[in-house]
Design a protein around this motif. Sequence first.
Motif, PDB file in Angstrom:
ATOM      1  N   ASP A 107       0.840  -1.190   0.000  1.00  0.00           N
ATOM      2  CA  ASP A 107       0.000   0.000   0.000  1.00  0.00           C
ATOM      3  C   ASP A 107       0.879   1.245   0.000  1.00  0.00           C
ATOM      4  O   ASP A 107       2.030   1.222   0.444  1.00  0.00           O
ATOM      5  N   ALA A 108       0.312   2.352  -0.501  1.00  0.00           N
ATOM      6  CA  ALA A 108       1.057   3.610  -0.502  1.00  0.00           C
ATOM      7  C   ALA A 108       1.386   4.053   0.916  1.00  0.00           C
ATOM      8  O   ALA A 108       2.454   4.623   1.170  1.00  0.00           O
ATOM      9  N   SER A 109       0.484   3.782   1.865  1.00  0.00           N
ATOM     10  CA  SER A 109       0.731   4.171   3.253  1.00  0.00           C
ATOM     11  C   SER A 109       1.877   3.362   3.847  1.00  0.00           C
ATOM     12  O   SER A 109       2.711   3.895   4.585  1.00  0.00           O
ATOM     13  N   HIS A 110       1.937   2.064   3.539  1.00  0.00           N
ATOM     14  CA  HIS A 110       3.045   1.226   4.009  1.00  0.00           C
ATOM     15  C   HIS A 110       4.362   1.721   3.418  1.00  0.00           C
ATOM     16  O   HIS A 110       5.367   1.857   4.127  1.00  0.00           O
ATOM     17  N   ALA A 111       4.360   1.998   2.118  1.00  0.00           N
ATOM     18  CA  ALA A 111       5.576   2.478   1.457  1.00  0.00           C
ATOM     19  C   ALA A 111       6.020   3.811   2.037  1.00  0.00           C
ATOM     20  O   ALA A 111       7.226   4.083   2.155  1.00  0.00           O
ATOM     21  N   ALA A 112       5.069   4.659   2.410  1.00  0.00           N
ATOM     22  CA  ALA A 112       5.416   5.966   2.970  1.00  0.00           C
ATOM     23  C   ALA A 112       6.194   5.823   4.266  1.00  0.00           C
ATOM     24  O   ALA A 112       7.117   6.595   4.530  1.00  0.00           O
ATOM     25  N   VAL A 113       5.833   4.834   5.088  1.00  0.00           N
ATOM     26  CA  VAL A 113       6.547   4.618   6.347  1.00  0.00           C
ATOM     27  C   VAL A 113       7.981   4.163   6.080  1.00  0.00           C
ATOM     28  O   VAL A 113       8.929   4.654   6.693  1.00  0.00           O
ATOM     29  N   VAL A 114       8.149   3.230   5.148  1.00  0.00           N
ATOM     30  CA  VAL A 114       9.492   2.732   4.826  1.00  0.00           C
ATOM     31  C   VAL A 114      10.347   3.854   4.251  1.00  0.00           C
ATOM     32  O   VAL A 114      11.503   4.054   4.647  1.00  0.00           O
ATOM     33  N   GLN A 263       6.956  14.716   5.046  1.00  0.00           N
ATOM     34  CA  GLN A 263       6.588  14.003   3.823  1.00  0.00           C
ATOM     35  C   GLN A 263       5.832  12.697   4.072  1.00  0.00           C
ATOM     36  O   GLN A 263       4.797  12.455   3.428  1.00  0.00           O
ATOM     37  N   PRO A 264       6.289  11.822   4.988  1.00  0.00           N
ATOM     38  CA  PRO A 264       5.516  10.589   5.208  1.00  0.00           C
ATOM     39  C   PRO A 264       4.094  10.855   5.685  1.00  0.00           C
ATOM     40  O   PRO A 264       3.153  10.182   5.250  1.00  0.00           O
ATOM     41  N   LEU A 265       3.931  11.844   6.575  1.00  0.00           N
ATOM     42  CA  LEU A 265       2.595  12.150   7.071  1.00  0.00           C
ATOM     43  C   LEU A 265       1.704  12.703   5.960  1.00  0.00           C
ATOM     44  O   LEU A 265       0.510  12.387   5.894  1.00  0.00           O
ATOM     45  N   LEU A 266       2.284  13.525   5.072  1.00  0.00           N
ATOM     46  CA  LEU A 266       1.513  14.036   3.945  1.00  0.00           C
ATOM     47  C   LEU A 266       1.099  12.894   3.012  1.00  0.00           C
ATOM     48  O   LEU A 266      -0.038  12.853   2.526  1.00  0.00           O
ATOM     49  N   THR A 267       2.018  11.958   2.777  1.00  0.00           N
ATOM     50  CA  THR A 267       1.691  10.819   1.920  1.00  0.00           C
ATOM     51  C   THR A 267       0.591   9.967   2.538  1.00  0.00           C
ATOM     52  O   THR A 267      -0.300   9.474   1.837  1.00  0.00           O
ATOM     53  N   LEU A 268       0.653   9.787   3.864  1.00  0.00           N
ATOM     54  CA  LEU A 268      -0.416   9.055   4.535  1.00  0.00           C
ATOM     55  C   LEU A 268      -1.761   9.762   4.334  1.00  0.00           C
ATOM     56  O   LEU A 268      -2.794   9.118   4.110  1.00  0.00           O
ATOM     57  N   LEU A 269      -1.751  11.093   4.430  1.00  0.00           N
ATOM     58  CA  LEU A 269      -2.977  11.866   4.234  1.00  0.00           C
ATOM     59  C   LEU A 269      -3.512  11.677   2.819  1.00  0.00           C
ATOM     60  O   LEU A 269      -4.710  11.414   2.623  1.00  0.00           O
ATOM     61  N   TRP A 270      -2.618  11.797   1.808  1.00  0.00           N
ATOM     62  CA  TRP A 270      -3.057  11.611   0.413  1.00  0.00           C
ATOM     63  C   TRP A 270      -3.548  10.176   0.182  1.00  0.00           C
ATOM     64  O   TRP A 270      -4.467   9.961  -0.612  1.00  0.00           O
ATOM     65  N   SER A 271      -2.922   9.207   0.848  1.00  0.00           N
ATOM     66  CA  SER A 271      -3.330   7.817   0.666  1.00  0.00           C
ATOM     67  C   SER A 271      -4.765   7.599   1.121  1.00  0.00           C
ATOM     68  O   SER A 271      -5.513   6.818   0.523  1.00  0.00           O
ATOM     69  N   VAL A 272      -5.144   8.296   2.188  1.00  0.00           N
ATOM     70  CA  VAL A 272      -6.519   8.193   2.677  1.00  0.00           C
ATOM     71  C   VAL A 272      -7.483   8.952   1.770  1.00  0.00           C
ATOM     72  O   VAL A 272      -8.534   8.437   1.374  1.00  0.00           O
ATOM     73  N   LEU A 274      -7.040  10.221  -1.442  1.00  0.00           N
ATOM     74  CA  LEU A 274      -7.048   9.934  -2.875  1.00  0.00           C
ATOM     75  C   LEU A 274      -7.205   8.456  -3.203  1.00  0.00           C
ATOM     76  O   LEU A 274      -7.712   8.112  -4.272  1.00  0.00           O
ATOM     77  N   LEU A 275      -6.753   7.590  -2.293  1.00  0.00           N
ATOM     78  CA  LEU A 275      -6.782   6.156  -2.580  1.00  0.00           C
ATOM     79  C   LEU A 275      -7.767   5.394  -1.701  1.00  0.00           C
ATOM     80  O   LEU A 275      -8.001   4.205  -1.921  1.00  0.00           O
ATOM     81  N   GLY A 276      -8.287   6.064  -0.674  1.00  0.00           N
ATOM     82  CA  GLY A 276      -9.236   5.407   0.207  1.00  0.00           C
ATOM     83  C   GLY A 276      -8.636   4.334   1.087  1.00  0.00           C
ATOM     84  O   GLY A 276      -9.333   3.410   1.520  1.00  0.00           O
ATOM     85  N   GLU A 277      -7.326   4.445   1.366  1.00  0.00           N
ATOM     86  CA  GLU A 277      -6.670   3.442   2.189  1.00  0.00           C
ATOM     87  C   GLU A 277      -7.012   3.652   3.662  1.00  0.00           C
ATOM     88  O   GLU A 277      -7.268   4.772   4.111  1.00  0.00           O
ATOM     89  N   HIS A 278      -6.996   2.563   4.420  1.00  0.00           N
ATOM     90  CA  HIS A 278      -7.228   2.611   5.867  1.00  0.00           C
ATOM     91  C   HIS A 278      -5.883   2.547   6.575  1.00  0.00           C
ATOM     92  O   HIS A 278      -5.021   1.743   6.217  1.00  0.00           O
ATOM     93  N   LEU A 279      -5.685   3.424   7.564  1.00  0.00           N
ATOM     94  CA  LEU A 279      -4.410   3.486   8.279  1.00  0.00           C
ATOM     95  C   LEU A 279      -4.520   2.757   9.613  1.00  0.00           C
ATOM     96  O   LEU A 279      -5.189   3.239  10.535  1.00  0.00           O
ATOM     97  N   PRO A 280      -3.876   1.600   9.751  1.00  0.00           N
ATOM     98  CA  PRO A 280      -3.826   0.947  11.070  1.00  0.00           C
ATOM     99  C   PRO A 280      -3.071   1.813  12.062  1.00  0.00           C
ATOM    100  O   PRO A 280      -2.228   2.648  11.681  1.00  0.00           O
ATOM    101  N   ALA A 281      -3.351   1.627  13.334  1.00  0.00           N
ATOM    102  CA  ALA A 281      -2.714   2.441  14.377  1.00  0.00           C
ATOM    103  C   ALA A 281      -1.203   2.280  14.353  1.00  0.00           C
ATOM    104  O   ALA A 281      -0.467   3.246  14.566  1.00  0.00           O
TER     105      ALA A 281
END
Length: 302
Positions: A107-114, A263-272, A274-281
Amino acid sequence: MRAQSSATVPAAIAVPPSATGGTALAALGVVAFSLTFPATVWAMDGLGPWTTTWVRVTLAAAIAGCCLMAVRARPPARRHWAGIAVAAAGSVTGFPLLSTLALQTSDASHAAVVVGLLPLATAVYATTRAHSRPSPIFWIAAGAGAALVVGFTAAQSGGAPTLGDVYLFIAVLLCAAAYGEGARLSREFPGWQVNAWALLLSLPLAVPGLAIALLTEPATLTPRTVTGVLWLAVGSGIVGLAVWYRGLARAGITRASQLQLAQPLLTLLWSVLLLGEHLPAETLATALGVLLCIAVTQRSRG
């Protein structure tokens, strides 16, 4: 009286106008980069990973070449080409290709963390390149940030990083070197030209790569695909890198790279959004932990 008023702000405290302008440019670069992963997911709505990579490089290189001809830019000196080659291998081809391959399974959110390790890796590269000796706190924080990301990827993949995580780790290392060299070269000629020459240097690889990809991967042009490709080529590949390199050169890597903490936090925001991803805690918690570690490294570099 004029002399007294001009001395009211100590020179050690006043921020040079060039640093302030550089910080603003770097901030624009961070915003552009934060949209890269969502744009990649959109591009792959109708294109394969190899086609996505090479079409973005080819399109960006064509635009960059036109810009260089328009201003009649002189080719860089021989001593500059090694650094340009590093920038081309890292930010122009290596990072886009590896991150695109990773997003096939991540997921884009997972990649953003890495990829949140990128500011840390950039700081380590810049510190090593400058032959400086950071404090032990720097290395402790750097190691802690790396450990957080490795633990996060292992936990999400059942005990060991996935192939997508390996792609992302290598992409971070390549991009950190590219940022360091791009910032160094941007002190000698405009940052957009550093990126433009790096794009042109990649063109002999991108054009045949695109031809092969189009023959082997299905391609369908959807509105999301076109929007994603245009952003990758123009937003991230030209505008983002140009203002980022210039910002690093004017504000300094230490000051400007702190902005990349967002940048990672912004990517997490866009992932939610624009992509409708769910962010686990644990995803958000790991991202915040990495940002804290990077902030410590920035403060302790000396």
